[in-house]
Design a protein around this motif. Structure first.
Motif, PDB file in Angstrom:
ATOM      1  N   PRO A  26       0.753  -1.179  -0.253  1.00 40.89           N
ATOM      2  CA  PRO A  26      -0.341   0.111   0.287  1.00 40.89           C
ATOM      3  C   PRO A  26       1.195   1.627  -0.115  1.00 40.89           C
ATOM      4  N   ILE A  27       0.508   2.576  -0.688  1.00 43.00           N
ATOM      5  CA  ILE A  27       0.866   3.664  -1.082  1.00 43.00           C
ATOM      6  C   ILE A  27      -0.288   3.955  -0.044  1.00 43.00           C
ATOM      7  N   PHE A  28       0.468   5.702   1.101  1.00 46.85           N
ATOM      8  CA  PHE A  28      -0.418   6.255   1.729  1.00 46.85           C
ATOM      9  C   PHE A  28       0.603   7.455   2.218  1.00 46.85           C
ATOM     10  N   VAL A  29      -0.187   8.812   2.856  1.00 46.69           N
ATOM     11  CA  VAL A  29       0.076  10.136   3.310  1.00 46.69           C
ATOM     12  C   VAL A  29      -1.030  10.117   4.249  1.00 46.69           C
ATOM     13  N   ALA A  30      -0.089  10.292   5.601  1.00 47.34           N
ATOM     14  CA  ALA A  30      -1.105  10.770   6.265  1.00 47.34           C
ATOM     15  C   ALA A  30      -1.589  12.458   6.434  1.00 47.34           C
ATOM     16  N   PRO A  31      -3.113  12.138   6.493  1.00 50.14           N
ATOM     17  CA  PRO A  31      -3.296  13.312   6.694  1.00 50.14           C
ATOM     18  C   PRO A  31      -2.873  14.614   6.527  1.00 50.14           C
ATOM     19  N   ALA A  32      -2.689  14.554   7.694  1.00 50.75           N
ATOM     20  CA  ALA A  32      -2.014  16.347   8.340  1.00 50.75           C
ATOM     21  C   ALA A  32      -1.542  16.156   7.263  1.00 50.75           C
ATOM     22  N   TYR A  33       0.067  15.571   6.436  1.00 51.79           N
ATOM     23  CA  TYR A  33       0.644  15.779   5.783  1.00 51.79           C
ATOM     24  C   TYR A  33       0.630  16.064   4.051  1.00 51.79           C
ATOM     25  N   GLN A  34      -1.065  15.954   3.374  1.00 50.72           N
ATOM     26  CA  GLN A  34      -1.453  15.278   2.337  1.00 50.72           C
ATOM     27  C   GLN A  34      -1.123  17.130   1.489  1.00 50.72           C
ATOM     28  N   GLY A  35      -1.194  16.931   0.519  1.00 53.74           N
ATOM     29  CA  GLY A  35      -1.290  18.864  -0.587  1.00 53.74           C
ATOM     30  C   GLY A  35      -0.040  18.954  -0.997  1.00 53.74           C
ATOM     31  N   ARG A  36       1.551  18.476   0.055  1.00 49.21           N
ATOM     32  CA  ARG A  36       2.673  18.355  -0.120  1.00 49.21           C
ATOM     33  C   ARG A  36       3.479  17.702  -1.046  1.00 49.21           C
ATOM     34  N   GLY A  37       2.936  16.880  -1.826  1.00 54.08           N
ATOM     35  CA  GLY A  37       3.182  16.209  -3.024  1.00 54.08           C
ATOM     36  C   GLY A  37       4.291  14.868  -3.120  1.00 54.08           C
ATOM     37  N   TYR A  38       3.980  14.752  -1.014  1.00 51.50           N
ATOM     38  CA  TYR A  38       4.258  13.188  -0.677  1.00 51.50           C
ATOM     39  C   TYR A  38       4.377  11.777  -1.274  1.00 51.50           C
ATOM     40  N   GLY A  39       2.599  12.105  -1.804  1.00 53.15           N
ATOM     41  CA  GLY A  39       2.439  11.065  -2.722  1.00 53.15           C
ATOM     42  C   GLY A  39       3.050  10.479  -3.909  1.00 53.15           C
ATOM     43  N   LYS A  40       3.914  11.832  -4.355  1.00 59.05           N
ATOM     44  CA  LYS A  40       4.302  11.286  -5.659  1.00 59.05           C
ATOM     45  C   LYS A  40       5.280  11.196  -5.371  1.00 59.05           C
ATOM     46  N   THR A  41       6.095  11.508  -4.357  1.00 63.01           N
ATOM     47  CA  THR A  41       7.861  11.007  -3.841  1.00 63.01           C
ATOM     48  C   THR A  41       8.152   9.734  -3.299  1.00 63.01           C
ATOM     49  N   VAL A  42       6.914   9.587  -2.512  1.00 64.22           N
ATOM     50  CA  VAL A  42       7.199   8.201  -2.914  1.00 64.22           C
ATOM     51  C   VAL A  42       6.927   6.602  -3.294  1.00 64.22           C
ATOM     52  N   THR A  43       5.790   7.512  -4.189  1.00 64.60           N
ATOM     53  CA  THR A  43       5.300   6.655  -5.366  1.00 64.60           C
ATOM     54  C   THR A  43       7.034   6.487  -6.173  1.00 64.60           C
ATOM     55  N   ARG A  44       7.389   7.749  -6.476  1.00 63.05           N
ATOM     56  CA  ARG A  44       8.279   7.757  -7.572  1.00 63.05           C
ATOM     57  C   ARG A  44       9.356   7.049  -6.683  1.00 63.05           C
ATOM     58  N   PHE A  45       9.313   6.362  -5.525  1.00 66.70           N
ATOM     59  CA  PHE A  45      11.344   6.345  -4.557  1.00 66.70           C
ATOM     60  C   PHE A  45      10.206   4.597  -4.900  1.00 66.70           C
ATOM     61  N   ALA A  46       9.136   4.157  -4.856  1.00 72.40           N
ATOM     62  CA  ALA A  46       8.299   2.794  -4.943  1.00 72.40           C
ATOM     63  C   ALA A  46       8.724   2.351  -6.654  1.00 72.40           C
ATOM     64  N   ILE A  47       8.312   3.163  -7.775  1.00 74.04           N
ATOM     65  CA  ILE A  47       8.643   2.169  -8.646  1.00 74.04           C
ATOM     66  C   ILE A  47      10.359   2.302  -8.780  1.00 74.04           C
ATOM     67  N   ASN A  48      11.051   3.256  -8.594  1.00 73.70           N
ATOM     68  CA  ASN A  48      13.044   2.664  -8.108  1.00 73.70           C
ATOM     69  C   ASN A  48      12.871   2.024  -8.186  1.00 73.70           C
ATOM     70  N   GLU A  49      13.081   1.623  -6.775  1.00 74.09           N
ATOM     71  CA  GLU A  49      12.957   0.027  -6.119  1.00 74.09           C
ATOM     72  C   GLU A  49      12.896  -0.963  -7.092  1.00 74.09           C
ATOM     73  N   ALA A  50      11.667  -1.044  -6.902  1.00 70.00           N
ATOM     74  CA  ALA A  50      11.118  -1.737  -8.015  1.00 70.00           C
ATOM     75  C   ALA A  50      11.682  -2.204  -8.901  1.00 70.00           C
ATOM     76  N   LEU A  51      12.587  -0.902 -10.022  1.00 68.16           N
ATOM     77  CA  LEU A  51      13.079  -1.263 -11.088  1.00 68.16           C
ATOM     78  C   LEU A  51      14.590  -1.919 -10.798  1.00 68.16           C
ATOM     79  N   ARG A  52      15.186  -1.508  -9.882  1.00 74.37           N
ATOM     80  CA  ARG A  52      15.946  -1.646  -8.893  1.00 74.37           C
ATOM     81  C   ARG A  52      16.667  -2.642  -8.507  1.00 74.37           C
ATOM     82  N   ARG A  53      15.104  -3.431  -8.086  1.00 77.23           N
ATOM     83  CA  ARG A  53      15.100  -5.508  -7.761  1.00 77.23           C
ATOM     84  C   ARG A  53      15.427  -5.933  -9.522  1.00 77.23           C
ATOM     85  N   GLY A  54      14.545  -5.908  -9.963  1.00 76.06           N
ATOM     86  CA  GLY A  54      14.606  -6.158 -11.890  1.00 76.06           C
ATOM     87  C   GLY A  54      13.051  -6.684 -12.058  1.00 76.06           C
TER      88      GLY A  54
END
Length: 285
Positions: free
Chosen positions: A218-246
């Motif tokens: 699951p991907i989530f952003v805690a309500p108090a931190y929504q609207g700051r672009g954190y959803g995009k940031t963690v999704t990008r990180f997850a994509i890169n990690e998945a690619l790193r794992r092949g």
């Protein structure tokens, strides 16, 4: 002729499943075959023209889920309805709360079929696929999960998914129990869970799981931190990690109600594979 499933039917039924869905993972196949409590097939001259599979789900198996399909040339002949009536008769002794049915939203007008049987739409699930390159790396602090984040992680997940779960009547509305069992589960999967920190607090999280169906989530952003672009940031990180794992098949699932998330994933290069609709019908226990 309607009869019970036999092992040698699996190849034909698998071919029918592939006609009805654009993407089928091991989880889907297990739900139809390994987890089923009953499978019925409709056969003419040794050719299977349709099938209906039933499995139990929920706490103590109090609900049932149907997956069925009839080939286009055999429709409007009552085959689907006959299969449903037979599987419904089997459920009488199971004392189920509800029966749900899942089907591809943009194919075969299955909604009309189930509506005639008394089903109502419950929710839609968008299945999305990423086939792009590495994403830009953020300067935000993202670290592997540790037990010291347990309470914050649980609170963030419970609060961020609460509205969606309540809208769709996914009970319990507050998911992710703050229990020792959950603590152990997260500790065992700590290598696949990543935390975005804001001043030392858990602001968002993403998971990268090497399974067959939806490795991102699951991907989530805690309500108090929504609207700051954190959803995009963690999704990008997850994509890169998945690619790193092949990983070659980078998929995720999101309820279609969450258009904000759907738009976010599409902006990052995810493409819609299919939307699966789930309808449900209440049963009298």
């Amino acid at each position: 002729m309607i009869r019970e499933y036999e092992t040698e039917d699996k190849e034909q039924i698998t071919a029918l499943l592939k006609q009805g869905m654009a993407f089928i993972g091991k989880e889907d196949m297990d739900a139809v075959f390994l987890q089923a409590v009953q499978i019925l097939v409709y056969e003419e001259k040794n050719v299977i023209l349709g099938f209906c599979s039933l499995r139990r789900w929920g706490t103590d198996g109090i609900n049932g889920k149907i997956v069925s399909y009839v080939v286009p040339v055999a429709r409007k002949k009552g085959i689907g309805s006959a299969l449903y009536r037979e599987i419904l008769a089997y459920t009488d002794n199971l004392k189920l709360n509800i029966i749900s049915a899942e089907f591809r939203a943009d194919k075969d007008n299955a909604a009309a079929f189930y509506e005639k049987l008394g089903f109502e739409k419950w929710f839609g699930l968008c299945e999305m696929h990423y086939n792009g390159k590495r994403q830009p790396v953020s300067e935000q602090i993202i670290v592997p999960y540790e037990d010291r984040y347990f309470e914050q992680y649980v609170e963030g997940m419970r609060n961020s998914f609460y509205e969606m779960r309540k809208v769709h009547d996914f009970q319990p509305y507050l998911c992710c129990e703050c229990s020792e069992e959950k603590r152990t589960e997260l500790a065992n999967g700590k290598d696949d869970i990543f935390i975005l920190l804001d001043q030392g607090k858990v602001a968002a999280s993403a998971s990268v799981r090497e399974d067959d169906k939806d490795p991102l989530g699951p991907i989530f952003v805690a309500p108090a931190y929504q609207g700051r672009g954190y959803g995009k940031t963690v999704t990008r990180f997850a994509i890169n990690e998945a690619l790193r794992r092949g990983m070659k098949d980078i998929n995720l699932e999101v309820v279609e109600w969450n258009t904000r998330a759907v738009n976010l994933y599409q902006s990052l290069g995810f493409e819609m594979i299919q939307t699966m609709h789930t309808y449900r019908c209440a049963r009298t226990r």
